[in-house]
Design an enzyme around this catalytic site. Sequence first.
Site, PDB file in Angstrom:
ATOM      1  N   SER A  78       0.768  -1.286   0.130  1.00 15.25           N
ATOM      2  CA  SER A  78      -0.113  -0.001   0.065  1.00 15.25           C
ATOM      3  C   SER A  78       0.773   1.351   0.126  1.00 15.25           C
ATOM      4  O   SER A  78       0.256   2.286  -0.302  1.00 15.25           O
ATOM      5  CB  SER A  78      -1.129   0.114   1.194  1.00 15.25           C
ATOM      6  OG  SER A  78      -0.348   0.009   2.354  1.00 15.25           O
ATOM      7  N   HIS A  88       1.269   4.063   6.669  1.00 14.24           N
ATOM      8  CA  HIS A  88       0.795   5.008   5.702  1.00 14.24           C
ATOM      9  C   HIS A  88       1.334   6.506   5.960  1.00 14.24           C
ATOM     10  O   HIS A  88       1.748   6.814   7.151  1.00 14.24           O
ATOM     11  CB  HIS A  88      -0.717   5.137   5.833  1.00 14.24           C
ATOM     12  CG  HIS A  88      -1.140   3.725   5.006  1.00 14.24           C
ATOM     13  ND1 HIS A  88      -2.497   3.340   5.070  1.00 14.24           N
ATOM     14  CD2 HIS A  88      -0.620   2.801   4.384  1.00 14.24           C
ATOM     15  CE1 HIS A  88      -2.769   2.235   4.546  1.00 14.24           C
ATOM     16  NE2 HIS A  88      -1.613   2.012   3.973  1.00 14.24           N
ATOM     17  N   ASP A 108      -7.749   6.433   4.738  1.00 16.01           N
ATOM     18  CA  ASP A 108      -7.948   5.403   5.445  1.00 16.01           C
ATOM     19  C   ASP A 108      -9.028   5.302   6.322  1.00 16.01           C
ATOM     20  O   ASP A 108      -9.272   4.314   7.254  1.00 16.01           O
ATOM     21  CB  ASP A 108      -6.584   5.196   6.309  1.00 16.01           C
ATOM     22  CG  ASP A 108      -5.319   4.817   5.612  1.00 16.01           C
ATOM     23  OD1 ASP A 108      -5.501   4.411   4.617  1.00 16.01           O
ATOM     24  OD2 ASP A 108      -4.222   5.364   6.260  1.00 16.01           O
TER      25      ASP A 108
END
Length: 192
Positions: A68, A108, A134
């Site tokens: 990701s 992230h 998210d």
Amino acid sequence: MVRAGAVGTHLRASGLDIFGDLRKMNKRQLYYQVLNFAMIVSSALMIWKGLIVLTGSESPIVVVLSGSMEPAFHRGDLLFLTNFREDPIRAGEIVVFKVEGRDIPIVHRVIKVHEKDNGDIKFLTKGDNNEVDDRGLYKEGQNWLEKKDVVGRARGFLPYVGMVTIIMNDYPKFKYALLAVMGAYVLLKRES
């Protein structure tokens, strides 16, 4: 076809008869081996706890488990984290955070930050390789993360070094084979 007795003879000849080696040791040698093992384990634990104190992060080293964050980080990259509370979180930083109800931390990038006059900060994250933010990963009803959710901030990385961890988790038989090979190496080294 190989007879069972022949296999046992071959194992003893190659130095892989661990239990035979243990039976040959006297009590003092066995205690010495146990103490050596305990020192290795306690040293590793002390180093880990020292890193926690130095970095301010409950987990100073993590492995990226998904794609990701590509192209910034790839699956298997080893990240080094810090988490000093006095440092403000800014948009663009890569953070590792925990979400209530999920066991595995997520790596992230911070894309939005809301800072109040009293110093409270709320922020939103997104994987570089993901289409959406998210909010779908956060616990139900949670739209923003807070500083208490952060495990650490990425300060450096080693590419693909964590693949060993991923392989051992994905393929447990590989883990046991690796341990057997390492054990055999130690025994053979000791005999020579």
